[in-house]
Write a protein that holds these residues in place. Sequence first.
Motif, PDB file in Angstrom:
ATOM      1  N   ASP A 185       0.810  -1.216   0.000  1.00  0.00           N
ATOM      2  CA  ASP A 185       0.000   0.000   0.000  1.00  0.00           C
ATOM      3  C   ASP A 185       0.842   1.264   0.000  1.00  0.00           C
ATOM      4  O   ASP A 185       0.446   2.284  -0.566  1.00  0.00           O
ATOM      5  CB  ASP A 185      -0.928   0.015   1.225  1.00  0.00           C
ATOM      6  CG  ASP A 185      -2.005  -1.057   1.153  1.00  0.00           C
ATOM      7  OD1 ASP A 185      -2.332  -1.481   0.021  1.00  0.00           O
ATOM      8  OD2 ASP A 185      -2.497  -1.475   2.207  1.00  0.00           O
ATOM      9  N   ASP A 186       1.992   1.221   0.650  1.00  0.00           N
ATOM     10  CA  ASP A 186       2.833   2.413   0.789  1.00  0.00           C
ATOM     11  C   ASP A 186       4.255   2.047   0.381  1.00  0.00           C
ATOM     12  O   ASP A 186       5.030   1.523   1.179  1.00  0.00           O
ATOM     13  CB  ASP A 186       2.786   2.910   2.237  1.00  0.00           C
ATOM     14  CG  ASP A 186       3.498   4.249   2.422  1.00  0.00           C
ATOM     15  OD1 ASP A 186       4.076   4.760   1.442  1.00  0.00           O
ATOM     16  OD2 ASP A 186       3.467   4.778   3.554  1.00  0.00           O
ATOM     17  N   ALA A 187       4.590   2.290  -0.877  1.00  0.00           N
ATOM     18  CA  ALA A 187       5.909   1.912  -1.391  1.00  0.00           C
ATOM     19  C   ALA A 187       6.250   2.768  -2.601  1.00  0.00           C
ATOM     20  O   ALA A 187       5.370   3.301  -3.273  1.00  0.00           O
ATOM     21  CB  ALA A 187       5.922   0.434  -1.774  1.00  0.00           C
ATOM     22  N   PHE A 188       7.536   2.902  -2.868  1.00  0.00           N
ATOM     23  CA  PHE A 188       7.969   3.578  -4.084  1.00  0.00           C
ATOM     24  C   PHE A 188       9.350   3.072  -4.482  1.00  0.00           C
ATOM     25  O   PHE A 188      10.057   2.435  -3.690  1.00  0.00           O
ATOM     26  CB  PHE A 188       7.992   5.102  -3.918  1.00  0.00           C
ATOM     27  CG  PHE A 188       9.019   5.626  -2.942  1.00  0.00           C
ATOM     28  CD1 PHE A 188      10.375   5.678  -3.255  1.00  0.00           C
ATOM     29  CD2 PHE A 188       8.625   6.092  -1.687  1.00  0.00           C
ATOM     30  CE1 PHE A 188      11.315   6.172  -2.360  1.00  0.00           C
ATOM     31  CE2 PHE A 188       9.556   6.582  -0.779  1.00  0.00           C
ATOM     32  CZ  PHE A 188      10.902   6.624  -1.120  1.00  0.00           C
ATOM     33  N   ALA A 189       9.749   3.386  -5.710  1.00  0.00           N
ATOM     34  CA  ALA A 189      11.092   3.062  -6.200  1.00  0.00           C
ATOM     35  C   ALA A 189      11.518   4.136  -7.186  1.00  0.00           C
ATOM     36  O   ALA A 189      10.698   4.705  -7.908  1.00  0.00           O
ATOM     37  CB  ALA A 189      11.108   1.692  -6.871  1.00  0.00           C
ATOM     38  N   PHE A 190      12.808   4.421  -7.210  1.00  0.00           N
ATOM     39  CA  PHE A 190      13.379   5.344  -8.182  1.00  0.00           C
ATOM     40  C   PHE A 190      14.815   4.907  -8.441  1.00  0.00           C
ATOM     41  O   PHE A 190      15.318   3.981  -7.808  1.00  0.00           O
ATOM     42  CB  PHE A 190      13.321   6.792  -7.678  1.00  0.00           C
ATOM     43  CG  PHE A 190      14.195   7.068  -6.479  1.00  0.00           C
ATOM     44  CD1 PHE A 190      15.485   7.571  -6.622  1.00  0.00           C
ATOM     45  CD2 PHE A 190      13.723   6.837  -5.186  1.00  0.00           C
ATOM     46  CE1 PHE A 190      16.295   7.829  -5.514  1.00  0.00           C
ATOM     47  CE2 PHE A 190      14.518   7.088  -4.072  1.00  0.00           C
ATOM     48  CZ  PHE A 190      15.804   7.589  -4.242  1.00  0.00           C
ATOM     49  N   LEU A 247      19.000   1.173  -8.122  1.00  0.00           N
ATOM     50  CA  LEU A 247      17.577   1.289  -7.824  1.00  0.00           C
ATOM     51  C   LEU A 247      17.395   1.434  -6.318  1.00  0.00           C
ATOM     52  O   LEU A 247      18.035   0.728  -5.537  1.00  0.00           O
ATOM     53  CB  LEU A 247      16.824   0.045  -8.305  1.00  0.00           C
ATOM     54  CG  LEU A 247      17.066  -0.414  -9.748  1.00  0.00           C
ATOM     55  CD1 LEU A 247      16.174  -1.619 -10.058  1.00  0.00           C
ATOM     56  CD2 LEU A 247      16.830   0.705 -10.734  1.00  0.00           C
ATOM     57  N   PHE A 248      16.525   2.342  -5.926  1.00  0.00           N
ATOM     58  CA  PHE A 248      16.210   2.567  -4.519  1.00  0.00           C
ATOM     59  C   PHE A 248      14.735   2.245  -4.295  1.00  0.00           C
ATOM     60  O   PHE A 248      13.878   2.624  -5.106  1.00  0.00           O
ATOM     61  CB  PHE A 248      16.485   4.019  -4.124  1.00  0.00           C
ATOM     62  CG  PHE A 248      17.933   4.398  -4.195  1.00  0.00           C
ATOM     63  CD1 PHE A 248      18.735   4.348  -3.063  1.00  0.00           C
ATOM     64  CD2 PHE A 248      18.509   4.793  -5.395  1.00  0.00           C
ATOM     65  CE1 PHE A 248      20.084   4.686  -3.131  1.00  0.00           C
ATOM     66  CE2 PHE A 248      19.857   5.123  -5.480  1.00  0.00           C
ATOM     67  CZ  PHE A 248      20.641   5.072  -4.339  1.00  0.00           C
ATOM     68  N   GLY A 249      14.458   1.533  -3.220  1.00  0.00           N
ATOM     69  CA  GLY A 249      13.080   1.164  -2.916  1.00  0.00           C
ATOM     70  C   GLY A 249      12.748   1.400  -1.458  1.00  0.00           C
ATOM     71  O   GLY A 249      13.628   1.377  -0.588  1.00  0.00           O
ATOM     72  N   ARG A 250      11.476   1.657  -1.232  1.00  0.00           N
ATOM     73  CA  ARG A 250      10.993   1.835   0.150  1.00  0.00           C
ATOM     74  C   ARG A 250       9.626   1.190   0.296  1.00  0.00           C
ATOM     75  O   ARG A 250       8.747   1.379  -0.542  1.00  0.00           O
ATOM     76  CB  ARG A 250      10.910   3.319   0.499  1.00  0.00           C
ATOM     77  CG  ARG A 250      10.655   3.590   1.985  1.00  0.00           C
ATOM     78  CD  ARG A 250       9.164   3.757   2.291  1.00  0.00           C
ATOM     79  NE  ARG A 250       8.660   5.030   1.836  1.00  0.00           N
ATOM     80  CZ  ARG A 250       7.367   5.280   1.611  1.00  0.00           C
ATOM     81  NH1 ARG A 250       6.462   4.311   1.766  1.00  0.00           N
ATOM     82  NH2 ARG A 250       6.969   6.460   1.193  1.00  0.00           N
TER      83      ARG A 250
END
Length: 272
Positions: A185-190, A247-250
Motif C-alpha cells: 500500500d505504501d511503497a515507491f522506487a526510483f 535502484l532505490f526502494g521503500r
Amino acid sequence: MNGHRKQRISDAFGAAAEHYDDHAGPQRQAAALVADLAQRQRRDGSGRILEIGCGTGFLTRDIQARWPGAEFVVTDLSPDMLARAATGGLVAGTFLAMDGEAPIFEGEWFDLILSSLAFQWFDDLEGAIARLAGLLRPGGSLLFSTMGQGSFTRWRAAHQAAGLSAGIPHYPSLQGLRSMLAAYDDAFAFDEEYALPCDGAKGLIAHLKGIGAVVPNEGRRPLSPRDLRRVMAVFDEGGGHDVYQVLFGRVTRSAGAAAAGIAMPSRTPRSP
C-alpha cells in the motif's frame, strides 16, 4: 536458495574486505542516499534497526551516527566483512553473520530495515522483500538500494560486440522493481546513475575484483584469455568507462496496522 553460490559470494567478499573501501566509490554514494532516505522517513531516535549486507560499514556508521540511541542489529553474508564493519569500536550493536534473504527473525521486530547494494545477490528478490517487510512493526520501513538493469551497459555491449555474453548477473529494471512493490500500500522506487570512471577495461576489472563482485551468473564459465582480450579491446575503444544504475526502494507498513505482537528471533542473536 543456492547454498553453494551463496558460499562463493561470501568467500569473494571476504577476500576483498581488507581493500574494499579503496574501490567502492558508487557504494559510498548509494549508502549515503539510503541513510538520507531513512532519516526523512523516521526522524526520532528510538526503536530497532536491522541492516542487511553491511559490507565494511559505510551505511552502518552513518546510521549509528544518526540514531545513536537505537537498538542496532548489523548483518552480512560474509563473516570477514562483518568483522571489518565491527572493527575499531565505531559502531555499537549486535553483529550477525546472516543471509539477508533468509532472516533468522520472525514477526514484527524492527522499526527500520536498511540495506545498500546487497539485494542484487539474492536468489529471489521479490520473495526476500516480502520476508523482510514482514519483520516491520506498524509504521516501520524497509529502505534499500540494489543494482539495476542499466549497470555496466558498456561492458555488456563489449561482450555482445565480440559475440559473447557477460557474466554480470541479471539485474531488475526500475519498472520491474516497481512491479514488485506494487503489492504494498505504501511503497515507491526510483533510480540514480553513478559514473564509474574506470579508465579502461583493466580498471573496470580491478574495481570488480576490489569490491569482491566476481561471482558470475550461475553456470557461466570464465572467458578464455583470448576472448577476454577481445572484449577488453572493444570496451577500451568505446571509451573505457561505465555506469552503475542503482535502484532505490521503500516499503512502509501502515502505522494503523493491527499488531499481532512482537515475535522473538528464532534464535537469540549474540555479538561476536
